[in-house]
Design a protein around this motif. Structure first.
Motif, PDB file in Angstrom:
ATOM      1  N   VAL A   1       3.561 -17.202  42.031  1.00 49.03           N
ATOM      2  CA  VAL A   1       2.491 -16.359  42.580  1.00 49.03           C
ATOM      3  C   VAL A   1       1.811 -15.582  41.461  1.00 49.03           C
ATOM      4  O   VAL A   1       0.579 -15.442  41.441  1.00 49.03           O
ATOM      5  CB  VAL A   1       3.070 -15.402  43.643  1.00 49.03           C
ATOM      6  N   LEU A   2       2.585 -15.082  40.510  1.00 53.48           N
ATOM      7  CA  LEU A   2       2.016 -14.333  39.392  1.00 53.48           C
ATOM      8  C   LEU A   2       1.082 -15.212  38.567  1.00 53.48           C
ATOM      9  O   LEU A   2       0.005 -14.770  38.141  1.00 53.48           O
ATOM     10  CB  LEU A   2       3.131 -13.777  38.512  1.00 53.48           C
ATOM     11  N   LYS A   3       1.479 -16.473  38.354  1.00 58.18           N
ATOM     12  CA  LYS A   3       0.602 -17.380  37.612  1.00 58.18           C
ATOM     13  C   LYS A   3      -0.728 -17.566  38.341  1.00 58.18           C
ATOM     14  O   LYS A   3      -1.802 -17.532  37.736  1.00 58.18           O
ATOM     15  CB  LYS A   3       1.286 -18.730  37.431  1.00 58.18           C
ATOM     16  N   GLY A   4      -0.648 -17.758  39.664  1.00 54.93           N
ATOM     17  CA  GLY A   4      -1.877 -17.914  40.433  1.00 54.93           C
ATOM     18  C   GLY A   4      -2.750 -16.669  40.389  1.00 54.93           C
ATOM     19  O   GLY A   4      -3.977 -16.762  40.299  1.00 54.93           O
ATOM     20  N   ILE A   5      -2.138 -15.477  40.440  1.00 51.59           N
ATOM     21  CA  ILE A   5      -2.901 -14.233  40.386  1.00 51.59           C
ATOM     22  C   ILE A   5      -3.566 -14.079  39.021  1.00 51.59           C
ATOM     23  O   ILE A   5      -4.731 -13.655  38.925  1.00 51.59           O
ATOM     24  CB  ILE A   5      -1.981 -13.036  40.691  1.00 51.59           C
ATOM     25  N   LEU A   6      -2.860 -14.423  37.955  1.00 50.77           N
ATOM     26  CA  LEU A   6      -3.454 -14.331  36.621  1.00 50.77           C
ATOM     27  C   LEU A   6      -4.611 -15.315  36.468  1.00 50.77           C
ATOM     28  O   LEU A   6      -5.618 -15.006  35.812  1.00 50.77           O
ATOM     29  CB  LEU A   6      -2.391 -14.577  35.551  1.00 50.77           C
ATOM     30  N   PHE A   7      -4.474 -16.499  37.050  1.00 50.25           N
ATOM     31  CA  PHE A   7      -5.605 -17.429  37.047  1.00 50.25           C
ATOM     32  C   PHE A   7      -6.801 -16.820  37.773  1.00 50.25           C
ATOM     33  O   PHE A   7      -7.948 -16.956  37.334  1.00 50.25           O
ATOM     34  CB  PHE A   7      -5.213 -18.747  37.716  1.00 50.25           C
ATOM     35  N   ARG A   8      -6.549 -16.149  38.887  1.00 48.94           N
ATOM     36  CA  ARG A   8      -7.649 -15.512  39.630  1.00 48.94           C
ATOM     37  C   ARG A   8      -8.282 -14.389  38.806  1.00 48.94           C
ATOM     38  O   ARG A   8      -9.503 -14.208  38.829  1.00 48.94           O
ATOM     39  CB  ARG A   8      -7.122 -14.956  40.957  1.00 48.94           C
ATOM     40  N   VAL A   9      -7.476 -13.637  38.076  1.00 50.54           N
ATOM     41  CA  VAL A   9      -7.999 -12.583  37.206  1.00 50.54           C
ATOM     42  C   VAL A   9      -8.908 -13.177  36.133  1.00 50.54           C
ATOM     43  O   VAL A   9      -9.965 -12.626  35.804  1.00 50.54           O
ATOM     44  CB  VAL A   9      -6.844 -11.784  36.578  1.00 50.54           C
ATOM     45  N   ILE A  10      -8.498 -14.311  35.577  1.00 56.41           N
ATOM     46  CA  ILE A  10      -9.338 -14.980  34.578  1.00 56.41           C
ATOM     47  C   ILE A  10     -10.657 -15.412  35.208  1.00 56.41           C
ATOM     48  O   ILE A  10     -11.725 -15.298  34.593  1.00 56.41           O
ATOM     49  CB  ILE A  10      -8.595 -16.182  33.975  1.00 56.41           C
ATOM     50  N   LEU A  11     -10.594 -15.892  36.451  1.00 52.96           N
ATOM     51  CA  LEU A  11     -11.819 -16.291  37.146  1.00 52.96           C
ATOM     52  C   LEU A  11     -12.732 -15.091  37.360  1.00 52.96           C
ATOM     53  O   LEU A  11     -13.964 -15.188  37.200  1.00 52.96           O
ATOM     54  CB  LEU A  11     -11.466 -16.933  38.485  1.00 52.96           C
ATOM     55  N   ILE A  12     -12.167 -13.928  37.700  1.00 51.92           N
ATOM     56  CA  ILE A  12     -12.966 -12.719  37.898  1.00 51.92           C
ATOM     57  C   ILE A  12     -13.609 -12.273  36.585  1.00 51.92           C
ATOM     58  O   ILE A  12     -14.772 -11.865  36.547  1.00 51.92           O
ATOM     59  CB  ILE A  12     -12.093 -11.595  38.495  1.00 51.92           C
ATOM     60  N   GLY A  13     -12.839 -12.317  35.508  1.00 53.11           N
ATOM     61  CA  GLY A  13     -13.358 -11.870  34.217  1.00 53.11           C
ATOM     62  C   GLY A  13     -14.187 -12.893  33.477  1.00 53.11           C
ATOM     63  O   GLY A  13     -14.748 -12.583  32.415  1.00 53.11           O
ATOM     64  N   PHE A  14     -14.297 -14.100  34.029  1.00 49.85           N
ATOM     65  CA  PHE A  14     -15.031 -15.167  33.345  1.00 49.85           C
ATOM     66  C   PHE A  14     -16.496 -14.803  33.090  1.00 49.85           C
ATOM     67  O   PHE A  14     -16.986 -14.936  31.951  1.00 49.85           O
ATOM     68  CB  PHE A  14     -14.914 -16.456  34.168  1.00 49.85           C
ATOM     69  N   PRO A  15     -17.271 -14.324  34.084  1.00 48.89           N
ATOM     70  CA  PRO A  15     -18.675 -13.966  33.799  1.00 48.89           C
ATOM     71  C   PRO A  15     -18.785 -12.875  32.747  1.00 48.89           C
ATOM     72  O   PRO A  15     -19.635 -12.946  31.854  1.00 48.89           O
ATOM     73  CB  PRO A  15     -19.197 -13.498  35.165  1.00 48.89           C
ATOM     74  N   GLN A  16     -17.947 -11.862  32.868  1.00 49.82           N
ATOM     75  CA  GLN A  16     -17.987 -10.735  31.933  1.00 49.82           C
ATOM     76  C   GLN A  16     -17.780 -11.174  30.497  1.00 49.82           C
ATOM     77  O   GLN A  16     -18.582 -10.868  29.607  1.00 49.82           O
ATOM     78  CB  GLN A  16     -16.916  -9.716  32.332  1.00 49.82           C
ATOM     79  N   MET A  17     -16.703 -11.922  30.249  1.00 45.13           N
ATOM     80  CA  MET A  17     -16.365 -12.280  28.874  1.00 45.13           C
ATOM     81  C   MET A  17     -17.295 -13.352  28.314  1.00 45.13           C
ATOM     82  O   MET A  17     -17.507 -13.410  27.095  1.00 45.13           O
ATOM     83  CB  MET A  17     -14.910 -12.739  28.801  1.00 45.13           C
ATOM     84  N   MET A  18     -17.868 -14.184  29.166  1.00 42.30           N
ATOM     85  CA  MET A  18     -18.817 -15.169  28.665  1.00 42.30           C
ATOM     86  C   MET A  18     -20.092 -14.478  28.163  1.00 42.30           C
ATOM     87  O   MET A  18     -20.586 -14.785  27.068  1.00 42.30           O
ATOM     88  CB  MET A  18     -19.158 -16.188  29.762  1.00 42.30           C
ATOM     89  N   VAL A  19     -20.620 -13.563  28.946  1.00 44.72           N
ATOM     90  CA  VAL A  19     -21.839 -12.865  28.522  1.00 44.72           C
ATOM     91  C   VAL A  19     -21.600 -12.076  27.243  1.00 44.72           C
ATOM     92  O   VAL A  19     -22.342 -12.202  26.256  1.00 44.72           O
ATOM     93  CB  VAL A  19     -22.337 -11.935  29.649  1.00 44.72           C
TER      94      VAL A  19
END
Length: 750
Positions: free
Chosen positions: A389-407
């Motif tokens: 579950v923790l791995k899945g949550i961390l993947f979701r966190v990466i998805l949330i931060g993806f727009p921010q860190m790309m820009v």
């Protein structure tokens, strides 16, 4: 024109509290040039107009390069409309403007107090004192009395102290968005998978809308003041949050890795920093190349400004125009060279806090169970498989931060604040794209194997708890047949971030690109309707439509259509109104659904079962309601401990025969009792002819039923030890109740 403008402003100001008469004030603290080769540049500019006593107080220090008798013309522009124009003769005893009669070369200080006539007071609309982010400018043109040549042009932006950029708005939006994500996690742990999927999908879409608003604020488009202030409320979603010690850490890191930090915030006493709002009309006649050179010269002059404030009396003031991401950072009181490191640090902090929170929740649950404060069957899946579950949550966190860190990462590659920050940007961009790309390809491969083996992509995606907990964040919001739609969504975000980050030098290019990108997404979600149900599709289509409309507004703000300034000002007010209303509706919807999810005993009753039958795949077969399925489970001897876990590893997923499946079930049956008690049955009949070759390979000439005939029911469900009569009985039952449930869903019956 004036009455029409007043009515438009009154509509917006109606909901605002009116200030007391003696507290009303309009003031300005910045003076900016509106002429390319001005002979006047300000070092200090403080002007305040108090309507209660009709006084105009000003304290100005500026540098002049000419000596002559001059005339001045003052013009008040409100939302692009010329509301007042007055001629000022500095030598007139009525005006009594010291230091300008005559004007001499060098440093000039002007301190004065003027009485405003009742006639002028009556021409100022009352809403000017209360409307937020007033778009008003006082422009002063100075001409030589002898030659009539205009020797200088400066303008001051007026403010009444009211703004829609409020910390309370940022905090409320952030709390509700995070509350939605937490509510979905808790609801999922309690076993309400349908509710959890809906709440999570809406919360992620809400978060995406906030990031889209932040993207708009980061564009290098000249914005009306109210638009710039509104989009500033959502910059927290990009990690643009000022914290004192983080700013000191960012400055230290930059210097330690070979960079030179800017010091604009500490030089405001003797440099003029302007956040770009609208194109200077005085510069409109210049070619684009000369405008660019003019702006570069200002920036270079600012960087060369001496840091000793004692020397400000002898040096020319410098003017710096900040636009796009730099404008956003400056408004948040963050130095331009600290913006990337600030966003990166907050993303890392977010990951750390989420990890600590999940681990702490695990041990808290175990402690409550041991203390008898919580039932043993609560959060069972999470407690036994919390690492997955923790791995899945961390993947979701990466998805949330993806727009921010790309820009921020792409922008840092153009700014190159320091070698260390460039390394961080490259590492972050490559790693996040690789992680999400690999995860997306994993989902596609799992779904394709499920189609080959079970004629249904939802079977393995939802029946295997490890695959669901680890990769579910990428596909649970979509219909089973649209499991791949996360790839276009990630591509949309990446391309959008590239234009925002790389094209900071051209707001027009950014605006045109946004219109095309947002139109593509709107058409895609409207035609394909990829989300799990009608409500979720409507939720996301509405967001896509608003984002597309906002992109059109931004294209107008670039003034490529050469519209009157008043049109731009009014459209800025309209932009704020419809986005504020839409954001409020989305926040209420997410808040209500999250509240029902947490505080309702059985929140799944609020949602219709998914048409792709994911609920039957997730639930134990012993939990199905039909007597026939219960009888089948008894005949097979199914019970807890007999579940064959459908692992998502490539080797384990190559099982293609019923004998291998039974061997896997016997081998792993006792190992996964904490997962779903019994597997949903595959539509493949192991007792009939195998659709695979003798060596277990898939014949190329046998395409799955999923693609061939939507009206043909697949073979009877898998039944180990089931008698022929029982299979016949099941076929008769399903014949009487329309098509097979493996076809009834997953989009087959559309």
């Amino acid at each position: 024109m004036v009455p029409a403008l007043s009515k438009a402003l009154l509509l917006l100001a109606a909901a605002l509290p009116f200030a007391h008469a003696d507290n009303r004030k309009i003031e300005s603290r910045s003076l900016n040039p509106c002429q390319a080769n001005t002979s006047i540049s300000a070092t200090l500019f403080n002007v305040a107009f108090t309507p209660s006593n009709r006084s105009l107080d000003f304290d100005i220090e500026f540098v002049s390069t000419v000596s002559a008798k001059v005339n001045a013309e003052m013009e008040l522009l409100v939302y692009g409309y010329s509301a007042m124009k007055e001629d000022l003769n500095p030598c007139d005893t009525k005006n009594n403007i010291e230091g300008m009669c005559p004007m001499s070369a060098g440093n000039i200080k002007v301190q004065s107090n003027l009485d405003i006539s009742a006639d002028i007071m009556s021409r100022i609309p009352g809403v000017a004192y209360t409307i937020p982010d007033l778009d008003a400018v006082v422009r002063i043109k100075v001409t030589d009395q002898a030659t009539g040549e205009q020797i200088g042009c400066v303008e001051a932006e007026l403010s009444n102290g009211h703004s829609v950029d409020q910390k309370a708005v940022a905090w409320v939006t952030a709390i509700i968005a995070v509350f939605g994500l937490v509510a979905s996690a808790i609801t999922s742990g309690l076993g309400h998978s349908n509710t959890a999927a809906h709440v999570a999908a809406n919360a992620m879409s809400l978060f995406g809308y906030f990031q889209a608003q932040a993207f708009l604020g980061m564009c290098a488009v000249p914005l009306p003041p109210i638009v710039a202030a509104w989009t500033q409320n959502f910059q927290w979603s990009m990690g643009i949050i000022r914290v004192g010690f983080l700013q000191r850490m960012a400055t230290w890191y930059q210097r330690a890795t070979g960079g030179t930090p800017t010091t604009y915030l500490r030089q405001l006493a003797y440099i003029s920093v302007e956040v770009q709002k609208k194109m200077k009309r005085g510069l409109d006649s210049l070619p684009m190349t000369k405008r660019a050179v003019y702006g570069i010269n200002n920036a270079v002059g600012a960087l060369a400004a001496r840091s000793n404030s004692d020397s400000t009396n002898t040096q020319h003031s410098t003017n710096v125009v900040l636009h796009g991401i730099e404008r956003v950072g400056f408004k948040a009181k963050i130095e331009p060279t600290n913006i990337f490191f600030t966003g990166y640090t907050f993303f890392v902090i977010f990951v750390i806090f989420v990890t600590i929170g999940v681990i702490a929740f695990k041990f808290i649950c175990e402690g409550l169970v041991k203390a008898g404060k919580m039932k043993h069957d609560q959060f069972t899946d999470f407690r036994n498989g919390w690492r997955t579950v923790l791995k899945g949550i961390l993947f979701r966190v990466i998805l949330i931060g993806f727009p921010q860190m790309m820009v921020l990462g792409f922008w840092e590659l153009t700014k190159r604040d320091s070698a260390g920050e460039v390394v961080l940007a490259v590492f972050t961009i490559v790693s996040m794209i690789a992680i999400l790309g690999w995860a997306s390809s994993k989902v596609v491969r799992i779904a394709q194997r499920s189609i080959i083996m079970h004629k249904n992509p939802a079977y393995i995606l939802y029946s295997d708890p490890i695959a669901l907990n680890k990769w579910g964040f990428l596909y649970v919001q979509f219909k089973a047949t649209m499991y791949y739609f996360i790839i276009p969504v990630l591509g949309y975000t990446l391309v959008k971030a590239m234009f925002i980050g790389f094209a900071q030098g051209s707001g027009t290019a950014q605006a045109i690109a946004l219109v095309i990108i947002e139109a593509g997404l709107l058409i895609g979600v409207s035609v394909l309707r990829p989300y799990m149900d009608k409500k979720t599709n409507g939720f996301n289509i509405a967001i896509a439509a608003v984002n597309f409309l906002s992109a059109i507004f931004f294209l107008v703000f670039t003034e490529v259509f050469k519209q009157p300034a008043i049109v731009t000002g009014v459209m800025g007010v309209i932009f704020f109104i419809y986005n504020a209303v839409f954001a409020l509706v989305l926040l209420l919807m997410v808040l209500v659904s999250s509240g029902f999810a947490i505080f309702t005993k059985n929140p799944d009753t609020r949602y219709q079962p998914m048409r792709d039958d994911r609920g039957s795949f997730i639930k134990s077969q012993t939990q199905l309601t039909t007597e026939l399925d219960a009888l089948g489970a008894t005949a097979r001897g199914e019970g807890k401990g007999t579940h064959a876990r459908l692992d998502d590893d490539d080797d384990a997923m190559s099982i293609s025969s019923a004998d291998q499946q039974r061997q896997l079930a016997n081998k792993e049956g006792g190992f996964t009792e904490h997962y779903q008690p019994a597997p949903p049955r595959s539509p493949i009949n192991p007792t009939g002819p195998s659709p695979y070759g003798s060596n277990g390979s898939v014949p190329s000439q046998a395409p799955p039923l999923y693609y061939n005939n939507h009206n043909v029911s697949p073979p009877a469900s898998n039944g180990y030890g089931r008698t022929a009569s029982l299979r016949s009985e099941q076929q008769q039952y399903r014949s009487a109740n329309n098509s097979s449930p493996w076809q009834r869903g997953a989009g087959y019956d559309h």
